[in-house]
Design an enzyme around this catalytic site. Structure first.
Site, short mmCIF file in Angstrom:
data_model
loop_
_atom_site.label_atom_id
_atom_site.label_comp_id
_atom_site.label_asym_id
_atom_site.label_seq_id
_atom_site.Cartn_x
_atom_site.Cartn_y
_atom_site.Cartn_z
N LYS A 1 0.89 -1.17 0.00
CA LYS A 1 0.00 0.00 0.00
C LYS A 1 0.93 1.22 0.00
O LYS A 1 1.50 1.58 1.02
CB LYS A 1 -0.88 -0.01 1.25
CG LYS A 1 -2.16 0.80 1.16
CD LYS A 1 -2.02 2.26 0.83
CE LYS A 1 -1.65 3.13 2.01
NZ LYS A 1 -1.48 4.56 1.63
N GLU B 1 10.02 1.82 10.41
CA GLU B 1 11.07 2.80 10.12
C GLU B 1 10.39 4.16 10.25
O GLU B 1 9.57 4.53 9.42
CB GLU B 1 11.63 2.55 8.71
CG GLU B 1 13.03 3.05 8.55
CD GLU B 1 13.05 4.50 8.15
OE1 GLU B 1 13.13 5.35 9.07
OE2 GLU B 1 12.96 4.80 6.96
N CYS C 1 13.94 11.16 6.36
CA CYS C 1 13.84 10.79 7.78
C CYS C 1 15.20 10.82 8.47
O CYS C 1 15.29 11.11 9.65
CB CYS C 1 13.20 9.42 7.93
SG CYS C 1 13.87 8.19 6.81
N GLU D 1 10.27 16.29 14.42
CA GLU D 1 10.62 16.14 13.01
C GLU D 1 9.78 17.13 12.19
O GLU D 1 8.56 17.09 12.23
CB GLU D 1 10.31 14.70 12.57
CG GLU D 1 10.70 14.43 11.15
CD GLU D 1 10.58 12.96 10.77
OE1 GLU D 1 9.49 12.38 10.95
OE2 GLU D 1 11.57 12.38 10.29
#
Ligand code: NDP
Length: 480
Positions: free
Chosen positions: A184, A259, A293, A387
């Site tokens: 997906k 992750e 990331c 983040e």
């Protein structure tokens, strides 16, 4: 067969949107009538539509993957490796098409789309073809014969930031291990995932071994994560969704690989080559418009050279002209999110020395954010902790190495980082004390064979190389 939809009109041209799901070796109409618009982040124009998959599509795909599992698991590793090698060769042959697709749906500048978004996953695919061919799937341990067997059906859920790399980093090791896959992809970047499915098809992967369901996270993504026919969920994305997926997988006692986010530190030790460390550091953060990331979003400099570092960072940031070297962020929501962080940084006492929350001059169209450098940022503030996922870097001052280590380790994340030092052994010693999964010493190059993954809330498990393959294997021992 190639990707001709049986259930609707495809967009034709350089970049192709297929109005179908790739399940059991063919493109078939989606179960529901919903569609997702794919938008070019530079023009803000709709460039195609893909199906908004439902739980029914996911169920059909998982059933196909389960049916294909025994055959693929029993296929000799050398044969699996040969298929992955053929996939890699087709990725090379279709390099321009892949890059154009990523540019269209992510807004990545063409040179970056080619060199990174295309060539990196192609290299990763090649690495898993080689690993699958050479890996020891069976060994003798005393009176035991120990086998590495595929975990089973993998549900892969991927984000938009490196749309093909994230897919390949899961699909390639899973297929190498003998697992079957249902993917997906992110709703913002489904087109390169469709192109990848077409490439796997062309390479001769047996029907049902890889399946693609486009759709929305809380619908198709959640249905995949919760499906009892999925043995392992591999997710890359936000920590918030990762936590939810981890909890779902835990309740079902299902393997999970996560992750997640990062807030990595670029630690410049006294005596390091400051100009190089700052220049490479800025390039690292602003690449892919800050949507990485593992980006080194916190630059730590000793007090004696801090002002010089700020000047160097401002000069380096000026090279990232929006619309040229710096692409847009992926969508309007991310643009507002990033600008909101910039405003918050100012409100919490940070000093903007380059960029800012306003739209870049003369750019009314496109999801662009000005490349922004903050100085005098306190380690506990929001922009030093969370983040941001945009072209924003914070420069922080440290007093001594102990202070630098405290700041470097002072977030909930631990994905990546960098250390620069004149004395390599001292830089390595510092890196060993960082609570993080991957550290580049004095600008060490990306290695597609090195394990990649997080400490702390940056995730669970490792991707890439033999460590990445091991995530998709389970161990059986027979005693004699
Ligand atoms: P998400 O975590 O929401 O998206 C990642 C993937 O998960 C997408 O395929 C998404 O689908 C899917 N998803 C969303 N909700 C669910 C759910 N309930 N169950 C199963 N799958 C789900 O990230 P966002 O795109 O919303 O980005 C938000 C922030 O996350 C970014 O600003 C960044 O901080 C972080 N992020 C980190 C990434 C990384 O590489 N570590 C990558 C991307 C984002 P859909 O596309 O439909 O939303």
């Amino acid at each position: 067969m190639d990707g001709t939809a049986e259930g609707g009109q495809d967009t034709q041209g350089a970049v192709r949107a297929r109005d179908a799901q790739y399940i059991d070796g063919r493109w078939r109409p989606a179960a529901g009538g919903g569609r997702i618009d794919v938008v070019d982040p530079v023009t803000e124009k709709v460039i195609g539509q893909v199906p908004a998959g439902t739980a029914e599509d996911v169920d059909t795909a998982v059933r196909a993957a389960r049916a294909a599992l025994p055959g693929w698991a029993a296929t000799p590793p050398a044969e699996r490796a040969a298929v992955l090698g053929a996939v890699r060769d087709l990725m090379v042959a279709r390099r321009a098409e892949i890059a154009a697709t990523v540019t269209a749906e992510l807004g990545a500048p063409p040179a970056f789309a080619t060199a990174v978004h295309t060539d990196m996953p192609t290299a990763v695919m090649g690495s898993f073809a080689a690993i699958a061919a050479a890996y020891t799937f069976e060994e003798q341990v005393g009176n035991s014969r120990v086998f590495q067997e595929p975990v089973g059906v993998v549900g892969a859920i991927t984000p938009w930031n490196y749309p093909l790399h994230q897919v390949v980093a899961k699909a390639a090791p899973a297929l190498a291990a003998g697992c079957t896959v249902v993917l997906k992809p992110a709703e913002d970047t489904p087109l390169v995932a469709q192109l990848f499915a077409a490439i796997l098809d062309e390479a001769g992967l047996p029907a049902g071994v890889f399946n693609l369901v486009t759709g929305l996270g809380p619908v198709a993504g959640q249905a995949l994560a919760e499906h009892p026919g999925v043995d392992l969920v591999s997710f890359t994305g936000s920590t918030a969704v990762g936590r939810q997926i981890g909890a779902t997988a835990g309740a079902a006692v299902k393997r999970v690989a996560l992750e997640l986010g990062g807030k990595s530190a670029n630690v410049i030790l006294p005596g390091a080559d400051l100009a190089r460390a700052v220049n490479v550091g800025i390039a690292n953060v602003f690449a892919n418009s800050g949507q990485t990331c593992s980006a080194w979003t916190r630059m730590l400099v000793d007090a004696a050279r801090y002002d010089e570092a700020v000047e160097l960072a401002v000069t380096a940031a000026a090279k990232y002209v929006p619309g040229e070297r710096l692409g847009p962020v992926v969508n309007a929501k991310q643009r507002e999110r990033v600008r909101g962080y910039i405003r918050r940084g100012v409100a919490e006492g940070g000093r903007i020395v380059a960029g800012g929350p306003e739209a870049p001059d003369g750019m009314d169209t496109g999801y662009f954010v000005r490349p922004t450098v903050f100085a005098d940022v306190a380690p506990g503030t929001t922009i030093a902790q969370e983040e941001i996922f945009g072209p924003v870097v914070v420069l922080m001052k440290y007093e001594d190495e102990a202070d630098a280590l405290r700041i470097a380790n002072g977030t909930v994340y631990g994905l990546a980082g960098a250390v620069w030092g004149a004395d390599e052994a001292a830089a390595v010693a510092f890196a060993r004390r960082m609570d993080t999964g991957q550290v580049d010493i004095n600008g060490g190059r990306f290695n597609p064979l090195a394990p990649f993954g997080g400490y702390k809330q940056s995730g669970v498990g490792r991707e890439l190389g033999v460590h990445g393959l091991a995530e998709y294997l389970q161990t059986k021992s027979l005693q004699f």
